[in-house]
Design a protein around this motif. Structure first.
Motif, mmCIF file in Angstrom:
data_model
loop_
_atom_site.group_PDB
_atom_site.id
_atom_site.type_symbol
_atom_site.label_atom_id
_atom_site.label_comp_id
_atom_site.label_asym_id
_atom_site.label_seq_id
_atom_site.Cartn_x
_atom_site.Cartn_y
_atom_site.Cartn_z
ATOM 1 N N UNK A 1 0.826 -1.208 0.000
ATOM 2 C CA UNK A 1 0.000 0.000 0.000
ATOM 3 C C UNK A 1 0.861 1.259 0.000
ATOM 4 N N UNK A 2 1.910 1.282 0.822
ATOM 5 C CA UNK A 2 2.759 2.472 0.908
ATOM 6 C C UNK A 2 3.439 2.774 -0.431
ATOM 7 N N UNK A 3 4.014 1.765 -1.051
ATOM 8 C CA UNK A 3 4.697 1.979 -2.331
ATOM 9 C C UNK A 3 3.705 2.328 -3.436
ATOM 10 N N UNK A 4 2.525 1.713 -3.425
ATOM 11 C CA UNK A 4 1.504 2.019 -4.422
ATOM 12 C C UNK A 4 1.035 3.463 -4.278
ATOM 13 N N UNK A 5 0.862 3.924 -3.027
ATOM 14 C CA UNK A 5 0.456 5.317 -2.793
ATOM 15 C C UNK A 5 1.502 6.287 -3.322
ATOM 16 N N UNK A 6 2.772 5.994 -3.057
ATOM 17 C CA UNK A 6 3.853 6.848 -3.555
ATOM 18 C C UNK A 6 3.885 6.844 -5.081
ATOM 19 N N UNK A 7 3.671 5.690 -5.675
ATOM 20 C CA UNK A 7 3.658 5.571 -7.129
ATOM 21 C C UNK A 7 2.497 6.365 -7.726
ATOM 22 N N UNK A 8 1.321 6.294 -7.093
ATOM 23 C CA UNK A 8 0.152 7.026 -7.582
ATOM 24 C C UNK A 8 0.359 8.537 -7.485
ATOM 25 N N UNK A 9 1.014 8.999 -6.421
ATOM 26 C CA UNK A 9 1.283 10.427 -6.273
ATOM 27 C C UNK A 9 2.226 10.914 -7.366
ATOM 28 N N UNK A 10 3.237 10.119 -7.682
ATOM 29 C CA UNK A 10 4.171 10.493 -8.746
ATOM 30 C C UNK A 10 3.470 10.540 -10.094
ATOM 31 N N UNK A 11 2.590 9.584 -10.344
ATOM 32 C CA UNK A 11 1.889 9.520 -11.624
ATOM 33 C C UNK A 11 0.865 10.646 -11.752
ATOM 34 N N UNK A 12 0.311 11.099 -10.629
ATOM 35 C CA UNK A 12 -0.713 12.140 -10.675
ATOM 36 C C UNK A 12 -0.114 13.499 -10.996
#
Length: 87
Positions: free
Chosen positions: A61-72
């Motif tokens: 979850x933590x890495x996915x959240x960071x990845x989503x923030x970068x993509x946004x």
């Protein structure tokens, strides 16, 4: 409303077909199959509930959240405001 040769519901049928095609395309892009038991970035264990909820999961979850923030984030103003068009 007079539509010429088209039937009464032809416009709505075309809209429905377009939406259905977009949904199918999006579903085909989803990952399938069993997910990883450990995150591929930080090697943290991925809970079984997350693996069941998200088929083909590869990140915690933590890495996915960071990845989503970068993509946004995007360096472009995509709102189409006059300021962005004048520059």
């Amino acid at each position: 409303m007079a539509t010429g040769w088209a039937g009464d519901g032809a416009v709505q049928d075309q809209i429905d077909a377009t939406v259905e095609d977009a949904v199918k395309r999006a579903r085909n892009q989803l990952k399938k199959g069993p997910g990883l038991t450990h995150c591929e970035e930080c090697d943290a264990p991925i809970p079984a509930a997350r693996r069941e909820a998200v088929p083909g999961v590869r990140l915690c979850v933590a890495c996915q959240s960071a990845h989503d923030e970068e993509a946004a984030f995007s360096g472009y103003n995509r709102r189409g405001s006059k300021d962005s068009q004048l520059r």
